[in-house]
Design an enzyme around this catalytic site. Structure first.
Site, short mmCIF file in Angstrom:
data_model
loop_
_atom_site.label_atom_id
_atom_site.label_comp_id
_atom_site.label_asym_id
_atom_site.label_seq_id
_atom_site.Cartn_x
_atom_site.Cartn_y
_atom_site.Cartn_z
N TYR A 1 8.66 37.53 57.74
CA TYR A 1 9.59 36.58 58.36
C TYR A 1 10.91 37.28 58.69
O TYR A 1 11.57 37.85 57.82
CB TYR A 1 9.87 35.39 57.44
CG TYR A 1 8.68 34.50 57.14
CD1 TYR A 1 7.50 34.57 57.89
CD2 TYR A 1 8.73 33.58 56.10
CE1 TYR A 1 6.41 33.75 57.60
CE2 TYR A 1 7.65 32.75 55.82
CZ TYR A 1 6.49 32.85 56.57
OH TYR A 1 5.43 32.03 56.28
N TYR B 1 0.96 24.49 54.70
CA TYR B 1 1.95 24.87 55.71
C TYR B 1 1.67 24.10 57.01
O TYR B 1 0.62 23.49 57.16
CB TYR B 1 2.01 26.38 55.93
CG TYR B 1 0.84 27.05 56.60
CD1 TYR B 1 0.68 27.02 57.98
CD2 TYR B 1 -0.09 27.79 55.86
CE1 TYR B 1 -0.37 27.66 58.61
CE2 TYR B 1 -1.14 28.45 56.48
CZ TYR B 1 -1.27 28.38 57.85
OH TYR B 1 -2.32 29.03 58.47
N PRO C 1 3.24 21.28 57.70
CA PRO C 1 3.08 19.87 57.29
C PRO C 1 3.46 18.90 58.40
O PRO C 1 3.00 17.75 58.40
CB PRO C 1 4.04 19.76 56.10
CG PRO C 1 5.07 20.82 56.31
CD PRO C 1 4.31 21.96 56.93
N LEU C 2 4.29 19.36 59.34
CA LEU C 2 4.71 18.49 60.45
C LEU C 2 3.99 18.84 61.75
O LEU C 2 4.42 18.42 62.83
CB LEU C 2 6.22 18.60 60.65
CG LEU C 2 7.08 18.25 59.43
CD1 LEU C 2 8.55 18.43 59.74
CD2 LEU C 2 6.79 16.84 58.96
N LYS D 1 9.37 13.28 67.86
CA LYS D 1 10.06 13.70 69.09
C LYS D 1 9.21 13.56 70.34
O LYS D 1 9.75 13.47 71.45
CB LYS D 1 10.46 15.18 68.99
CG LYS D 1 11.44 15.54 67.92
CD LYS D 1 11.66 17.07 67.97
CE LYS D 1 12.50 17.55 66.82
NZ LYS D 1 12.61 19.04 66.83
#
Length: 307
Positions: free
Chosen positions: A51, A199, A201-202, A210
């Protein structure tokens, strides 16, 4: 904040994914997000050597500072872009990777050290042996894996020597729309008492509310265009999300609350790790986990997803 077990570790049920650090966020903005997370009760921070090309670990360690002992740091190895393909889990690669992560994080130990992706070129017994050495040396407390199938989990369990360190967690993609782990991976995890760290999760933002049918995606959002939009913002997924919109609104809740609380209600889930780029997002994520879904709620959600 509720905590759950990951092996011998105690993790907050809402964690913080640190993939934005060093990429979308500089050191100052990272500190703001980390400070807010700690104030909100988050104790589980998940990062990786890849990352921000290492800056995520560096910025996280710097932001935690003297508060390092208050948190559980999870990081991942084995997916560096500059490493030979399929060579990330070799013992010599692991020994080099852990030293780099320790230095960037500014700590003498990593709480949860995870193999980021399976390495088909390296026998899993060799990988486990190297990780066991790190545990015995006190550089790592617990070990885990990511993106593993049920068959790979079974192979891993068979490769653990008596008394040696074994994986205590699996970090796989899982959310109310993406149910791939349910038929095989989750039953195997339940059988072997592994913790699940979901991972996306959205669904990379699709479950934030949105994106609505017939409306242009917000400019600059993750799913406005490109590969992520092609993968997540499909016609079928947008229709499912719209059905979930109606469901949550009829109960006085939001999609964000459903996304977090649905995962909190799932068996084996230890911590829901979502990224954040602002203090407001951190606080919203923590608050979203408070909806206690009933068995009837869960059944209705399943029916809407399968419709």
């Amino acid at each position: 904040m509720e905590t759950r077990k990951i092996g011998a570790l105690e993790a907050s049920v809402v964690g913080l994914g640190c993939n934005n650090f060093g990429w979308r966020l500089d050191a100052g903005a990272t500190k703001t997000v980390v400070d807010t997370a700690l104030d909100a009760g988050i104790t589980f921070f998940d990062t990786a050597e890849i990352y921000g090309n290492g800056l995520s670990e560096e910025f996280l360690g710097r932001a935690l500072g003297a508060r390092r002992s208050q948190v559980v740091i999870a990081t991942k190895f084995g997916a560096r872009r500059d490493a030979p393909p399929g060579k990330g889990a070799r013992p010599e690669a692991i020994r080099a990777a852990v030293e780099g992560s320790l230095q960037r994080l500014g700590t003498d130990h990593i709480d949860l050290y995870q193999l980021h992706v399976p390495d088909p070129e390296t026998p899993i017994a060799d990988t486990l042996g190297a990780l066991d050495e790190l545990v015995r040396a006190g550089k790592v407390r617990e070990i885990g894996c990511s993106n593993f199938s049920a068959a790979q989990l079974r192979e891993t369990a068979a490769g653990v020597k008596p008394g040696a360190a074994r994986f205590v967690s699996v970090q796989n993609e899982y959310n109310v729309l993406h149910r791939e782990p349910e038929p095989e991976v989750i039953p195997e995890m339940q059988r072997t008492h592994l913790a699940l760290l979901p991972y996306f999760p959205l669904a990379s933002g699709l479950l934030t509310g949105k994106y609505r049918p017939g409306q242009v995606a917000p400019a600059g959002s993750r799913l406005s265009e490109g590969g992520l939009a092609d993968r997540f913002r499909t016609e079928a997924n947008v229709a499912r999300v719209e059905a979930l919109h109606r469901f949550v609104e009829s109960r006085g809740h939001t999609l964000l609350e459903l996304a977090f609380s649905w995962l909190v209600a799932r068996p084996t889930v230890a911590s829901v790790i979502a990224g954040a780029t602002s203090a407001e997002q951190v606080r919203a994520n923590v608050a979203a986990a408070g909806w206690r879904l009933t068995a009837d709620d869960l059944a209705q959600v399943d029916a809407l997803i399968r419709a």
